[in-house]
Structure formats: C-alpha cells, structure tokens
Design a protein around this motif. Sequence first.
Motif, mmCIF file in Angstrom:
data_model
loop_
_atom_site.group_PDB
_atom_site.id
_atom_site.type_symbol
_atom_site.label_atom_id
_atom_site.label_comp_id
_atom_site.label_asym_id
_atom_site.label_seq_id
_atom_site.Cartn_x
_atom_site.Cartn_y
_atom_site.Cartn_z
ATOM 1 N N ALA A 150 8.866 33.585 -3.162
ATOM 2 C CA ALA A 150 8.649 32.414 -3.471
ATOM 3 C C ALA A 150 8.380 31.670 -4.735
ATOM 4 O O ALA A 150 9.032 31.202 -5.785
ATOM 5 C CB ALA A 150 8.676 31.377 -1.874
ATOM 6 N N LEU A 151 7.102 32.355 -5.090
ATOM 7 C CA LEU A 151 7.209 32.491 -6.223
ATOM 8 C C LEU A 151 7.720 32.421 -7.788
ATOM 9 O O LEU A 151 7.470 32.051 -8.448
ATOM 10 C CB LEU A 151 5.401 33.098 -6.737
ATOM 11 N N SER A 152 8.137 33.661 -6.784
ATOM 12 C CA SER A 152 9.221 34.327 -8.665
ATOM 13 C C SER A 152 10.732 33.384 -8.680
ATOM 14 O O SER A 152 11.072 33.065 -9.380
ATOM 15 C CB SER A 152 9.696 36.490 -8.345
ATOM 16 N N GLN A 153 11.321 32.833 -7.844
ATOM 17 C CA GLN A 153 12.247 32.365 -7.324
ATOM 18 C C GLN A 153 11.178 30.962 -8.219
ATOM 19 O O GLN A 153 12.716 30.175 -9.300
ATOM 20 C CB GLN A 153 12.784 32.130 -6.016
ATOM 21 N N ILE A 154 10.759 30.548 -8.242
ATOM 22 C CA ILE A 154 10.321 29.423 -9.082
ATOM 23 C C ILE A 154 10.002 29.544 -10.201
ATOM 24 O O ILE A 154 10.781 28.669 -11.042
ATOM 25 C CB ILE A 154 9.127 28.452 -7.800
ATOM 26 N N ILE A 155 9.697 30.978 -10.365
ATOM 27 C CA ILE A 155 9.176 30.776 -12.107
ATOM 28 C C ILE A 155 10.615 31.049 -12.891
ATOM 29 O O ILE A 155 11.021 30.548 -13.612
ATOM 30 C CB ILE A 155 8.360 32.277 -12.357
ATOM 31 N N ARG A 156 11.962 31.294 -11.974
ATOM 32 C CA ARG A 156 13.160 31.828 -12.888
ATOM 33 C C ARG A 156 13.985 30.422 -13.016
ATOM 34 O O ARG A 156 14.911 30.779 -14.243
ATOM 35 C CB ARG A 156 14.180 32.343 -11.115
ATOM 36 N N PHE A 157 13.692 28.854 -12.719
ATOM 37 C CA PHE A 157 13.630 28.173 -12.654
ATOM 38 C C PHE A 157 13.587 27.883 -13.748
ATOM 39 O O PHE A 157 13.591 26.694 -14.190
ATOM 40 C CB PHE A 157 13.423 26.920 -11.385
ATOM 41 N N TYR A 158 12.182 27.591 -14.331
ATOM 42 C CA TYR A 158 11.671 27.378 -15.429
ATOM 43 C C TYR A 158 12.158 27.895 -16.951
ATOM 44 O O TYR A 158 12.868 28.900 -16.902
ATOM 45 C CB TYR A 158 10.196 28.448 -15.599
ATOM 46 N N GLY A 159 13.435 26.351 -17.641
ATOM 47 C CA GLY A 159 13.841 27.439 -18.677
ATOM 48 C C GLY A 159 15.231 26.791 -18.386
ATOM 49 O O GLY A 159 15.864 27.163 -18.926
ATOM 50 N N HIS A 160 15.340 26.647 -17.067
ATOM 51 C CA HIS A 160 17.005 27.366 -16.922
ATOM 52 C C HIS A 160 17.369 26.404 -16.296
ATOM 53 O O HIS A 160 17.298 24.292 -16.458
ATOM 54 C CB HIS A 160 16.987 27.288 -14.666
ATOM 55 N N ALA A 161 19.320 25.871 -16.676
ATOM 56 C CA ALA A 161 19.512 24.171 -16.733
ATOM 57 C C ALA A 161 19.348 23.445 -15.209
ATOM 58 O O ALA A 161 19.717 22.275 -15.205
ATOM 59 C CB ALA A 161 20.892 24.692 -16.880
ATOM 60 N N MET A 162 18.933 24.167 -14.384
ATOM 61 C CA MET A 162 19.128 23.705 -12.792
ATOM 62 C C MET A 162 17.788 22.991 -12.591
ATOM 63 O O MET A 162 16.994 22.904 -11.183
ATOM 64 C CB MET A 162 19.285 24.470 -11.739
ATOM 65 N N GLN A 163 16.734 23.749 -13.486
ATOM 66 C CA GLN A 163 14.818 23.126 -13.586
ATOM 67 C C GLN A 163 14.719 21.570 -12.524
ATOM 68 O O GLN A 163 14.115 21.873 -11.692
ATOM 69 C CB GLN A 163 14.070 23.318 -14.792
ATOM 70 N N GLY A 164 15.508 20.597 -13.517
ATOM 71 C CA GLY A 164 15.446 19.743 -13.003
ATOM 72 C C GLY A 164 15.702 19.201 -11.676
ATOM 73 O O GLY A 164 14.930 18.071 -10.929
ATOM 74 N N GLY A 207 -7.446 32.182 -2.827
ATOM 75 C CA GLY A 207 -8.582 32.684 -1.824
ATOM 76 C C GLY A 207 -7.744 31.871 -0.488
ATOM 77 O O GLY A 207 -7.181 30.832 -0.400
ATOM 78 N N GLY A 208 -8.204 32.789 1.327
ATOM 79 C CA GLY A 208 -7.649 32.627 2.365
ATOM 80 C C GLY A 208 -6.035 32.444 2.222
ATOM 81 O O GLY A 208 -5.820 33.306 2.147
ATOM 82 N N VAL A 209 -5.090 32.185 2.532
ATOM 83 C CA VAL A 209 -4.059 32.074 3.385
ATOM 84 C C VAL A 209 -3.185 31.707 2.656
ATOM 85 O O VAL A 209 -2.790 30.327 2.313
ATOM 86 C CB VAL A 209 -3.780 31.373 4.259
ATOM 87 N N PRO A 210 -2.422 32.069 1.222
ATOM 88 C CA PRO A 210 -2.066 31.233 0.314
ATOM 89 C C PRO A 210 -0.230 30.972 1.704
ATOM 90 O O PRO A 210 0.611 31.276 2.064
ATOM 91 C CB PRO A 210 -0.963 32.403 -0.919
ATOM 92 N N MET A 211 0.804 29.759 0.996
ATOM 93 C CA MET A 211 1.398 29.216 0.967
ATOM 94 C C MET A 211 2.660 29.906 0.247
ATOM 95 O O MET A 211 3.135 29.809 0.938
ATOM 96 C CB MET A 211 1.051 27.666 0.731
ATOM 97 N N PHE A 212 2.881 30.114 -0.897
ATOM 98 C CA PHE A 212 4.048 30.879 -0.842
ATOM 99 C C PHE A 212 4.009 32.271 -1.259
ATOM 100 O O PHE A 212 2.996 33.370 -1.744
ATOM 101 C CB PHE A 212 3.767 30.337 -3.090
#
Length: 196
Positions: free
Chosen positions: A93-107, A84-89
């Motif tokens: 950006a959201l796709s890039q964040i999702i790509r880090f899940y399960g990646h060695a660099m996630q933490g 709703g409204g104006v998104p921040m991401f």
Amino acid sequence: MVTARRGKAEKASESDAEQAASVRVLKKYPNRRLYDTQTSSYITLADVKKMVLDGQAFEVRDAKTAEDITRSILLQIILEEETGGVPMFSTSALSQIIRFYGHAMQGVMGSYLEQNLQTFTDMQARFAEQSKGLYDPKNFTPEMWTQFMSGQAPMMQGLMGSYLEQSKNLFVQMQEQVGKQAGALFPLAGFGPTKK
C-alpha cells in the motif's frame, strides 16, 4: 455609512480573531522541541497526538519563520505509529501511494483517499451512535457480546453497503474527472466530446 462599514469590518475582524483564538498554536523550535502557546509549556508528539484524538483544532508554526508545518508534524506522528506496534499500511500500500507522487493522478488520488476516509469516519460514527446504550462495559459478558454482535449484523451490513456505495460513487466521480482532464488535454485522440 462609513460608520456602518467600519462596524461590519470590526465585527468581521472580531470574528476572525475569535476563530484564530480557538485554534491552538504550537511552535516548533530549532532544537526540535514543541511549545504550546496556550499552556505556555513544552509538549511532546504524544501530546499532539492526543490533541488530534480529542478533535482539538491546532496548527504548528516554525518558531523562526512562522511557516505552517502542521503537516510535517502529523506525518511524524504517522511515522511513529507505523514503526511501532501494528502498522495500518502494508508495504504494498505504501509503495502504491508513493507511485502517485509526481503522477498526473496525484491530486485526484489525494482527493479520493480523503473523501473515502471521511465516508468511513461517518460510517463509524453512525455505528457508534446506533449502538449507544446497548453496551454497558460493567455487565457485559461473552454471551451478551455474541447477542450484541448477532443483532448488529443487519445494521453492519447496511452501513457497509452504504460505505461501499459511497466509495463506488467517489471512484466513478474520479473516473469522470480523469475523463474530462484527458478530453481537455487530448481532444483529437477521441477522449473529448466529438464534434459533428
């Protein structure tokens, strides 16, 4: 001696109880309703968002299992804000964040983002503190706004410079941490310290 230990233990448990009492406990029921144990009333996600904005310490517990589900409630608030409204991401950006899940660099990425957000919040607080008293909303004309902003340019440059420097330092720390992890995992591939 036993009395002294018991006294320390009692003080420690009192301190724990006071700290626990300062954290507002919300319960989530299976019907998806949130119950505020402090006010003994049902509340909405908008009320929880207000608690976040006010800096109120709270935790959300599943009413049935007592599991801490605070993160999932905060994610629901973010989802509502993003839809709703104006998104921040952006989608990218959201796709890039999702790509880090399960990646060695996630933490490492999670830590980097958290530290970067804290640095940005600190910078914002310093700006608000430095500009306090300069802004009176009742008597603020467009001309005054122009003067205010032109006077803030050097200060903003300094704050942004500081923010960028801290962000760069966080990134360098992240790279060093990755290098150390790679060295520990692959010492023969030339990532780790060389032995003579």
